[in-house]
Design a protein around this motif. Structure first.
Motif, PDB file in Angstrom:
ATOM      1  N   ARG A 116      13.402 -25.269  32.903  1.00 19.06           N
ATOM      2  CA  ARG A 116      13.424 -26.283  31.012  1.00 19.06           C
ATOM      3  C   ARG A 116      13.155 -25.054  30.424  1.00 19.06           C
ATOM      4  O   ARG A 116      11.811 -24.495  29.977  1.00 19.06           O
ATOM      5  N   MET A 117      13.672 -24.992  29.753  1.00 18.44           N
ATOM      6  CA  MET A 117      13.636 -23.730  28.356  1.00 18.44           C
ATOM      7  C   MET A 117      14.020 -24.769  26.472  1.00 18.44           C
ATOM      8  O   MET A 117      15.610 -25.262  26.443  1.00 18.44           O
ATOM      9  N   TRP A 118      13.179 -24.293  25.877  1.00 23.21           N
ATOM     10  CA  TRP A 118      14.051 -24.584  24.614  1.00 23.21           C
ATOM     11  C   TRP A 118      13.106 -24.024  23.583  1.00 23.21           C
ATOM     12  O   TRP A 118      12.409 -22.967  23.793  1.00 23.21           O
ATOM     13  N   VAL A 119      13.320 -24.384  22.493  1.00 24.94           N
ATOM     14  CA  VAL A 119      13.046 -23.579  21.214  1.00 24.94           C
ATOM     15  C   VAL A 119      12.352 -24.254  20.867  1.00 24.94           C
ATOM     16  O   VAL A 119      11.651 -25.274  19.815  1.00 24.94           O
ATOM     17  N   ASN A 120      10.513 -23.594  20.319  1.00 21.73           N
ATOM     18  CA  ASN A 120       9.856 -24.734  19.294  1.00 21.73           C
ATOM     19  C   ASN A 120      10.796 -23.728  17.474  1.00 21.73           C
ATOM     20  O   ASN A 120      10.824 -23.308  17.616  1.00 21.73           O
ATOM     21  N   LEU A 125      11.439 -19.056  22.318  1.00 23.20           N
ATOM     22  CA  LEU A 125      11.774 -19.557  23.210  1.00 23.20           C
ATOM     23  C   LEU A 125      10.288 -19.833  24.364  1.00 23.20           C
ATOM     24  O   LEU A 125       9.739 -18.809  24.539  1.00 23.20           O
ATOM     25  N   GLN A 137      22.612 -25.551  31.618  1.00 20.78           N
ATOM     26  CA  GLN A 137      22.508 -26.502  30.362  1.00 20.78           C
ATOM     27  C   GLN A 137      21.598 -24.869  29.560  1.00 20.78           C
ATOM     28  O   GLN A 137      20.751 -24.255  29.608  1.00 20.78           O
ATOM     29  N   VAL A 139      20.805 -23.124  26.199  1.00 25.22           N
ATOM     30  CA  VAL A 139      20.272 -22.761  24.576  1.00 25.22           C
ATOM     31  C   VAL A 139      20.710 -22.077  23.861  1.00 25.22           C
ATOM     32  O   VAL A 139      20.956 -20.711  24.436  1.00 25.22           O
TER      33      VAL A 139
END
Ligand code: FES
Length: 141
Positions: A116-120, A125, A137, A139
């Motif tokens: 799971r990767m997301w941007v804060n 990253l 999926q 980003v």
């Protein structure tokens, strides 16, 4: 005799103390996306993940081989990820109906999982190594 007793007590205390292992956080801060040029594959040896910037976006794969847990390596000259231990090879790009992380050949029983990767809020990253997601999926930033 009393010295011996103190020694025994100290030893017993140490022995009885709970032996707790404090696991490092599973969340890795991979920094700003512009650290990763387009079409790059970056291995973070310390956290055992790849950060990949593809045409479709950013994603993270586990770098730990699903055979017996060796750390895999990016082979830019072949455009694949390979395991040095028993020769498993994995796709990095989607091709021939395969997703990045899928096995090309070798004894590995499963693909390298997507993490799971997301941007804060600071635009960095983050990758949660404890959470596998289904493939493809990306980003986009
Ligand atoms: Fe990777 Fe055996 S640990 S192929």
């Amino acid at each position: 005799l009393s010295i011996a007793a103190v020694g025994t007590a100290a030893f017993s205390y140490q022995y009885l103390e709970p032996n707790v292992l404090y696991e490092p956080s599973p969340v890795v801060n991979a920094g700003k996306p512009d650290r990763y040029p387009l079409d790059s594959v970056t291995l973070d040896v310390n956290s055992g993940i790849y950060i990949i910037h593809s045409q479709e976006g950013y994603f993270s794969l586990s770098a730990v081989c699903t055979h017996l847990g060796c750390l895999t390596a990016w082979k830019p000259e072949q455009g694949i990820i390979a395991c040095p231990c028993h020769g498993s090879k994995f796709y990095v790009q989607a091709q021939d109906h395969h997703n990045p992380g899928d096995k090309i050949e070798g004894p590995a029983p499963k693909p390298l999982p997507w993490k799971r990767m997301w941007v804060n809020d600071d635009g960095e990253l983050l990758v949660d190594r404890s959470t596998d997601i289904s493939a493809m999926q990306f980003v986009r930033v």
